[in-house]
Design an enzyme around this catalytic site. Structure first.
Site, PDB file in Angstrom:
ATOM      1  N   PRO A  88       3.216  -2.208  -2.422  1.00  0.00           N
ATOM      2  CA  PRO A  88       4.556  -1.789  -2.648  1.00  0.00           C
ATOM      3  C   PRO A  88       4.522  -0.597  -3.467  1.00  0.00           C
ATOM      4  CG  PRO A  88       3.563  -3.792  -3.979  1.00  0.00           C
ATOM      5  CD  PRO A  88       2.616  -3.374  -2.970  1.00  0.00           C
ATOM      6  N   GLU A 115      -2.991  -8.913  -7.456  1.00  0.00           N
ATOM      7  CA  GLU A 115      -2.056  -7.847  -8.190  1.00  0.00           C
ATOM      8  C   GLU A 115      -2.515  -6.573  -7.842  1.00  0.00           C
ATOM      9  OE1 GLU A 115       0.289  -8.616 -10.510  1.00  0.00           O
ATOM     10  OE2 GLU A 115       0.013 -10.765  -9.847  1.00  0.00           O
ATOM     11  N   ARG A 153       4.959   0.834  19.746  1.00  0.00           N
ATOM     12  CA  ARG A 153       6.360   0.816  20.666  1.00  0.00           C
ATOM     13  C   ARG A 153       6.241   2.281  21.111  1.00  0.00           C
ATOM     14  NH1 ARG A 153      10.101  -2.297  20.682  1.00  0.00           N
ATOM     15  NH2 ARG A 153      11.923  -0.664  20.870  1.00  0.00           N
ATOM     16  N   ASP A 168      15.882   3.766  20.339  1.00  0.00           N
ATOM     17  CA  ASP A 168      16.220   2.787  19.148  1.00  0.00           C
ATOM     18  C   ASP A 168      16.831   3.486  18.263  1.00  0.00           C
ATOM     19  OD1 ASP A 168      14.482   1.102  20.587  1.00  0.00           O
ATOM     20  OD2 ASP A 168      12.590   1.638  19.581  1.00  0.00           O
TER      21      ASP A 168
HETATM   22  N1  ADE Z   1       1.883  -5.500  -0.394  1.00  0.00           N
HETATM   23  C1  ADE Z   1       2.580  -6.265  -0.924  1.00  0.00           C
HETATM   24  N2  ADE Z   1       4.162  -5.945  -0.858  1.00  0.00           N
HETATM   25  C2  ADE Z   1       4.155  -4.942  -0.245  1.00  0.00           C
HETATM   26  C3  ADE Z   1       5.094  -4.166   0.612  1.00  0.00           C
HETATM   27  N3  ADE Z   1       6.536  -4.238   0.082  1.00  0.00           N
HETATM   28  N4  ADE Z   1       4.686  -3.230   1.202  1.00  0.00           N
HETATM   29  C4  ADE Z   1       3.369  -2.990   1.518  1.00  0.00           C
HETATM   30  N5  ADE Z   1       2.504  -3.839   1.168  1.00  0.00           N
HETATM   31  C5  ADE Z   1       2.547  -4.839   0.412  1.00  0.00           C
END
Ligand code: ADE
Length: 257
Positions: A88, A115, A153, A168
């Site tokens: 993330p 984590e 794709r 797309d």
């Molecule tokens: N791992 C945990 N959350 C994630 C996300 N939003 N994008 C990519 N990998 C992740």
């Protein structure tokens, strides 16, 4: 192209990668997939792939050694290769990024859990981190599957219809127009006449205007990436949409004349 997936839950990938377009691309040898179980490279008795964080705090951290040992076994493919950690904290994935990834010969997607991943692994072995959106998943596997699908794709020959990837949503900073199939009337709603007319130029104009209307209503932020041809600008002016589209940041392509 080859995509390698590394994680501690290899079964996660089985069904999604054996259905639909991805399955067909694999069968046609357009896409080669390698799945690697990081746990098999844990060196201790309990096959631990995580440990407590130095400095304390919540949760566990993925150990660097099993990840590095697993990555070392990924067969290299000649050409351009990128190692991506799903996280993330990464740059947010987009259609543009999918197009870039589709130009690689090999993509190695690392799926973390817990984590996070020990930073020394990331620092030494990862080219970039990639997020699929501003929310936290329990692991990188779902995110990696999103990337495999979006990239697949775009590989030449992966879609039945050669140009459908170009049409797309997002491929041109516009959301896709509405779609209709038979019957011509359903739940009291008729298919727009023009789509039954057989006039391909009129249909293309109708769909373009509809795409613009939908994008203005739902995702006006996308329009700052839109480059309009002279004909498109004329069409939008006629529909009373040009000012709104310009205000959203769309630009005009320089005329060729
Ligand atoms: N791992 C945990 N959350 C994630 C996300 N939003 N994008 C990519 N990998 C992740």
């Amino acid at each position: 192209m080859r995509i390698d997936l590394l994680g501690i839950f290899p079964d996660f990938f089985t069904t999604p990668l054996n259905e639909g377009i991805v399955r067909r691309a694999r069968e046609a040898r357009i896409l080669d997939i390698g799945i690697h179980n990081v746990r098999a490279y844990a060196t201790d008795r309990h096959q631990m792939t995580d440990d407590r964080p130095y400095g304390g705090g919540e949760g566990m951290v993925m150990k660097p050694e099993p990840l590095a040992a697993c990555l070392a076994t990924v067969p290299p493919v000649a050409g351009k290769r990128r190692v991506v950690l799903m996280s993330p904290r990464g740059a947010v994935f987009s259609q543009r990024r999918a197009q870039e990834y589709a130009t690689f010969d090999q993509l190695v997607l690392i799926c973390g859990r817990y984590e996070g991943v020990d930073e020394r692994f990331t620092m030494r072995f990862v080219d970039e981190e990639c997020s699929i959106g501003d929310y936290v998943l329990s692991g990188g596997e779902l995110a990696a599957l999103v990337i495999v699908d979006a990239v697949c794709r775009l590989l030449p020959g992966a879609l039945g219809c050669a140009d459908s990837a170009e049409k797309d949503s997002f491929s041109r900073s516009l959301l896709k127009h509405h779609q209709y199939t038979r019957p011509p009337e359903f739940a009291g709603v008729a298919v727009p006449e023009v789509l039954l007319s057989g006039d391909h130029a009129a249909i293309a104009r109708h769909r373009f205007v509809e795409s613009v209307r939908i994008t203005l209503a739902r995702r006006p932020d996308l329009l700052s990436g839109l480059l309009l041809s002279q004909e498109e600008s004329r069409l939008l002016r006629k529909e009373g949409l040009l000012t709104a589209v310009e205000e959203a940041g769309a630009r005009h392509a320089p005329s060729l004349a």
